[in-house]
Design an enzyme around this catalytic site. Structure first.
Site, short mmCIF file in Angstrom:
data_model
loop_
_atom_site.label_atom_id
_atom_site.label_comp_id
_atom_site.label_asym_id
_atom_site.label_seq_id
_atom_site.Cartn_x
_atom_site.Cartn_y
_atom_site.Cartn_z
N PHE A 40 -32.22 -34.01 25.06
CA PHE A 40 -33.44 -33.20 25.23
C PHE A 40 -33.78 -32.46 26.42
O PHE A 40 -33.58 -33.18 27.41
CB PHE A 40 -34.77 -34.36 25.07
CG PHE A 40 -34.71 -34.60 23.63
CD1 PHE A 40 -35.64 -34.01 22.74
CD2 PHE A 40 -34.22 -35.90 23.19
CE1 PHE A 40 -35.51 -34.40 21.47
CE2 PHE A 40 -34.22 -36.51 21.92
CZ PHE A 40 -34.79 -35.75 21.04
N ASP A 41 -34.00 -31.22 26.18
CA ASP A 41 -34.37 -30.43 27.42
C ASP A 41 -36.01 -31.12 27.36
O ASP A 41 -36.32 -31.51 26.42
CB ASP A 41 -34.97 -29.21 27.13
CG ASP A 41 -35.70 -28.18 27.89
OD1 ASP A 41 -35.43 -28.43 29.09
OD2 ASP A 41 -36.76 -27.85 27.49
#
Length: 237
Positions: free
Chosen positions: A13-14
């Site tokens: 995840f960003d």
């Protein structure tokens, strides 16, 4: 699509912009400073100026760089170019909120996947973000850990090496992010399956995120983290 949602072992995840509402945090802090000095700001203008100043050759790591950015754009916003306000903008990151659906979606996804954070933020800031999100991550990579920032392929390569150390490969990863520039485009080039969380689907432009040279059509596309979590639940039913 190379794989269905249940087939992945990891979700990477960003964080800032995908899970943490950094645009809201920036606009709130700018507005508070403006109110204190008897003024007002246009939030979208502030984001546009931020974006132009943030992505420059002399940029520092995020969010430390917000001190420099504030001093560069304050005059254009009618705000005092005082370092104490720049430091306040930087420190506001400690209180930035997750999007309303972030923590709950991550909690659900953590039941089925190893969640790995990949953030251009420094470790000190990520520690606050992770707590805000309910500490859902199996592992985390920050700019301090990698020595670089996305979209540098080296950032992703370090994550690939970590996954390989656990006996898996990038084919086992679904990369989830809102930034076309930092994540979706480069993840496609590196052969990752990706999922675009289009946080600004109801707004024009790219806000505080740099505009990509070209748009990359993602493998999966949702307008919220809740949408991704619901799709996983449906696919696993």
């Amino acid at each position: 699509m190379s794989k269905s949602l249940p087939e992945f072992k990891y979700m990477t995840f960003d964080v800032v912009g995908t899970l943490i509402d950094f645009e809201g945090g920036l606009k709130t802090c700018f507005a508070e400073i403006a109110a204190e000095v008897g003024g007002a700001i246009d939030g979208e203008q502030a984001l546009s100026l931020y974006r132009a100043a943030r992505y420059s050759e002399n940029a520092d790591l995020f969010p430390d760089d917000l001190v420099r950015v504030y001093l560069a754009i304050a005059p254009k916003l009618g705000l005092p170019a005082d370092k104490k306000y720049g430091e306040r903008l930087r420190d506001s990151a400690k209180g930035w909120k997750g999007f309303a659906d972030s923590a709950a979606a991550l909690a659900k996804l953590s039941n089925d996947y190893r969640l790995v954070a990949m953030t251009n933020a420094r470790r000190w800031a990520f520690d606050f973000f992770e707590k805000e999100l309910g500490n859902p991550f199996y592992a985390a990579f920050t700019a301090d850990d990698t020595g670089t920032e996305k979209p540098d392929p080296e950032f992703f390569e370090k994550v690939f090496a970590y996954v390989a150390s656990e006996g898996h490969s990038k084919d086992d990863i679904l990369h989830v992010a809102q930034s076309q520039y930092h994540d979706i485009g480069i993840s496609r080039k590196l052969g990752l399956t990706n999922c675009w969380i289009e946080r600004r689907h109801a707004e024009k432009g790219y806000g505080g995120t740099i505009e990509p040279a070209e748009f990359t059509k993602p493998d999966y596309h949702f307008t919220s983290m809740a949408g991704l979590a619901d799709a996983v639940a449906a696919a696993r039913a």
